[in-house]
Design an enzyme around this catalytic site. Sequence first.
Site, PDB file in Angstrom:
ATOM      1  N   LEU A 337       0.805  -1.213   0.000  1.00 46.63           N
ATOM      2  CA  LEU A 337       0.000   0.000   0.000  1.00 46.63           C
ATOM      3  C   LEU A 337       0.842   1.270   0.000  1.00 46.63           C
ATOM      4  CD1 LEU A 337      -2.726  -1.154   2.546  1.00 46.63           C
ATOM      5  CD2 LEU A 337      -2.759  -1.304   0.040  1.00 46.63           C
ATOM      6  N   ASP A 338       2.101   1.143   0.269  1.00 51.21           N
ATOM      7  CA  ASP A 338       3.010   2.268   0.431  1.00 51.21           C
ATOM      8  C   ASP A 338       3.865   2.372  -0.827  1.00 51.21           C
ATOM      9  OD1 ASP A 338       5.230   3.851   1.159  1.00 51.21           O
ATOM     10  OD2 ASP A 338       4.958   3.312   3.258  1.00 51.21           O
ATOM     11  N   THR A 339       4.002   3.566  -1.363  1.00 57.53           N
ATOM     12  CA  THR A 339       4.806   3.700  -2.592  1.00 57.53           C
ATOM     13  C   THR A 339       6.182   4.311  -2.321  1.00 57.53           C
ATOM     14  OG1 THR A 339       3.774   5.828  -3.033  1.00 57.53           O
ATOM     15  CG2 THR A 339       2.805   3.914  -4.124  1.00 57.53           C
ATOM     16  N   SER A 340       6.581   4.351  -1.049  1.00 57.84           N
ATOM     17  CA  SER A 340       7.875   4.982  -0.752  1.00 57.84           C
ATOM     18  C   SER A 340       9.046   4.225  -1.374  1.00 57.84           C
ATOM     19  CB  SER A 340       8.067   5.115   0.763  1.00 57.84           C
ATOM     20  OG  SER A 340       8.038   3.849   1.364  1.00 57.84           O
TER      21      SER A 340
END
Length: 414
Positions: A337-340
């Site tokens: 869910l995280d695009t970092s």
Amino acid sequence: MTDHKLPMRAKLATSLSRGAAALSRATGRGDGSVIGGRIALMVDPNLLAELAAGREIALISGTNGKTTTTRLTAAAMGVLGDVATNSLGANMPTGHTSALAKAGATPYAVLEVDEHYLKQVLDATHPKVVALLNLSRDQLDRAKEVAMMAALWRDALPGRDLHLVANADDPMVVWAAGKAVAAGTSVTWVAAGQRFHDDSWVCPECGASIERNGEQWACVAGNLSRPVPHWTVSGDGVVDNTGTYHHIELQLPGRVNRANAATALAVAAHFGVPPAKAVPELSKVASIAGRYAVVERDGRTIRLLLSKNPAGWLEAFDMADDVPTLLSINARDPDGLDTSWLYDVDFSPLRGRRVLVTGDRAMDLAVRLEVNDVPFEHVKSFSQALTLIPPGRLEVIANYTAFQDIRAELDRVN
Ligand SMILES: [Zn+2]
């Protein structure tokens, strides 16, 4: 091994697995390998071991390239006889159970194994050869998880009657194999390359830093260093453990796939397949579950590259030709869910070519490209990208669900 030699419970579980898989396919819920395997394992938890017994097995594990390497290895092993394999990437024990049940009796099996399940599958299948490709982070900053995974492998491998084929260029893999090798397990080292170094700057053995000098790498404090490879990728081919060069014509792009081919040949060689006989089989392998598929639409030739993690993106940039390129990113459950993680990837190789971006998280990608000084155009969809580029080639690089979306869109247009 044949079905009639299976214990009664295993026979029942096997036929249930086939039935459930057929039902699942008939109702359009995927290829059925997971559901079939799950039901079968509920009936007989020992089924994977029973189905594996009597076969000579190779396991293929690692973060990247395992589906492709499994496919190439199965192709190479086909020289010897029938090979059971989980070719659709259902790479957990349910998938293995289903693949072996579906294949019936075969002398050989080549199984892709999710890296988390390696010990469990080693215990159940007693493989003759285990190939360790690489270990790197998935979506997030999971360097710690990478070290934990390497430690799990390291403890799972010793004391078994198996041969290792392992990547000499990945310090995590070399360390993971090291305990078994020190205890006498035989190993074939393959110089398979490592595109993403960020998870292996720190020695997993002692915490000191790892220094690199060209292809060489070594811990500055301890003994961990790059082993001398037996197999290497060289130009358009592979040099085997006898020093013989084999030219390889692959339909799959990039150096990373020549490295996957080298691993496949090294695994097959340990079963007695001469590389010269296996090489022509490798060149027959085209797209794998849609990956690398080339599709023609409205005068455009579109190639699909799937990238699931930072190492995969860097590999895709190597594979992609210098033509208009569409990048698509989602951040749904299967993607993380995280695009970092976008900041783990250097997008500067894309400078100078026409770049289009799409997907649920196109804006995150846009910010990232700005930072890397890569000009881009935003498009609402894959179809819109097609209308904007001139007839000719288009490379598409997408993460997991974005890739599935584009495949579905292509199927609909069909
Ligand atoms: Zn060290």
